[in-house]
Scaffold this motif. Structure first.
Motif, mmCIF file in Angstrom:
data_model
loop_
_atom_site.group_PDB
_atom_site.id
_atom_site.type_symbol
_atom_site.label_atom_id
_atom_site.label_comp_id
_atom_site.label_asym_id
_atom_site.label_seq_id
_atom_site.Cartn_x
_atom_site.Cartn_y
_atom_site.Cartn_z
ATOM 1 N N THR A 153 2.480 5.055 6.742
ATOM 2 C CA THR A 153 2.475 6.974 7.041
ATOM 3 C C THR A 153 3.440 7.465 8.264
ATOM 4 O O THR A 153 4.455 7.967 7.860
ATOM 5 N N GLN A 191 6.634 7.000 -2.255
ATOM 6 C CA GLN A 191 5.588 7.416 -1.390
ATOM 7 C C GLN A 191 5.860 7.386 -0.041
ATOM 8 O O GLN A 191 6.180 6.182 -0.089
ATOM 9 N N ALA A 212 -2.031 1.642 5.257
ATOM 10 C CA ALA A 212 -1.652 2.677 4.762
ATOM 11 C C ALA A 212 -1.517 4.040 5.635
ATOM 12 O O ALA A 212 -0.856 4.539 6.014
ATOM 13 N N ILE A 213 -2.473 4.421 7.116
ATOM 14 C CA ILE A 213 -2.136 4.822 7.899
ATOM 15 C C ILE A 213 -1.139 4.993 9.368
ATOM 16 O O ILE A 213 -0.076 5.654 9.177
ATOM 17 N N ALA A 267 -4.578 10.793 1.198
ATOM 18 C CA ALA A 267 -4.994 11.224 2.607
ATOM 19 C C ALA A 267 -4.879 12.268 2.700
ATOM 20 O O ALA A 267 -4.246 13.059 1.777
ATOM 21 N N THR A 277 -3.330 1.713 -3.912
ATOM 22 C CA THR A 277 -2.783 3.765 -3.393
ATOM 23 C C THR A 277 -3.722 4.500 -2.625
ATOM 24 O O THR A 277 -4.951 4.220 -3.523
ATOM 25 N N LEU A 278 -3.806 4.965 -1.470
ATOM 26 C CA LEU A 278 -4.863 5.551 -1.160
ATOM 27 C C LEU A 278 -4.863 7.627 -0.960
ATOM 28 O O LEU A 278 -3.352 7.899 -1.148
ATOM 29 N N VAL A 306 -0.019 12.035 0.031
ATOM 30 C CA VAL A 306 -0.402 12.947 0.852
ATOM 31 C C VAL A 306 -0.484 14.476 0.420
ATOM 32 O O VAL A 306 1.001 14.765 -0.037
ATOM 33 N N PRO A 325 -7.363 7.970 5.820
ATOM 34 C CA PRO A 325 -7.871 8.736 4.052
ATOM 35 C C PRO A 325 -8.833 8.593 3.542
ATOM 36 O O PRO A 325 -9.098 9.205 4.874
ATOM 37 N N THR A 343 0.740 6.064 -0.128
ATOM 38 C CA THR A 343 -0.516 6.812 0.311
ATOM 39 C C THR A 343 0.191 8.295 0.196
ATOM 40 O O THR A 343 1.466 8.470 -0.118
ATOM 41 N N THR A 387 -6.060 0.328 4.511
ATOM 42 C CA THR A 387 -6.708 1.514 5.108
ATOM 43 C C THR A 387 -5.977 1.765 6.255
ATOM 44 O O THR A 387 -4.745 2.241 6.647
ATOM 45 N N VAL A 420 1.014 -1.387 -0.135
ATOM 46 C CA VAL A 420 -0.125 0.038 -0.250
ATOM 47 C C VAL A 420 1.098 1.063 0.013
ATOM 48 O O VAL A 420 2.129 1.442 0.441
#
Length: 148
Positions: free
Chosen positions: A54, A35, A50-51, A88, A85-86, A14, A64, A12, A47, A10
């Motif tokens: 990051t 990223q 991703a959090i 956020a 890819t998210l 931003v 996200p 992110t 999700t 994953v």
């Protein structure tokens, strides 16, 4: 014939004030830019990954907001990656966090700076997902179905 399974990862995107949160990291002894990204751990949602990634790689807590898509990358080392890819929004930076060992620093770069570093991007997907984001390509998070 034995083929290794693809890695589920994953990343992110931003963006804040026309700059993108990127990580400067060491990969195989080379400095590259990416990223915030990493492997999705067993039992973890996309999700959540991703959090977590990051935060571990940049110190930023994010939320996200959109899904940027799925990409595949067949790396020169023979490993294939399936990357979600998210997109956020940044919420808050925790300066007390120690970043992952392979991360040299988290940096905010504008698009032109990223273009100048294109030969140092970890994979072609890094620029591709930013280009898609800049074109407005994204989907509701509800597109991701995650069951436990």
């Amino acid at each position: 014939m034995n083929h290794p399974l693809p890695h589920a990862t994953v990343a992110t995107i931003v963006e804040h004030e026309n700059k993108y949160l990127m990580v400067k990291e060491l990969q195989d002894g080379k400095v590259v830019y990416n990223q915030p990204a990493g492997h999705i751990e067993n039992g973890e949602s996309i999700t959540e990954a991703a959090i977590r990634e990051t935060k571990e790689e940049t110190g930023w807590l994010v939320i996200p907001t959109r899904f940027g898509g799925i990409s595949t990358y067949h790396a020169p080392n023979g490993i294939s990656y399936i990357r979600s890819t998210l997109i956020a929004e940044p919420l808050q930076k925790d300066d007390t966090l120690k970043l992952d060992d392979d991360i040299l620093e988290a940096v905010w770069l504008n698009y032109e700076e990223i273009l100048l570093l294109e030969d140092q991007l970890r994979s072609p997907i890094v620029k591709q997902v930013i280009d898609n984001y800049r074109l407005g390509i994204s989907y509701p998070l509800e597109l991701i179905s995650e069951q436990r």
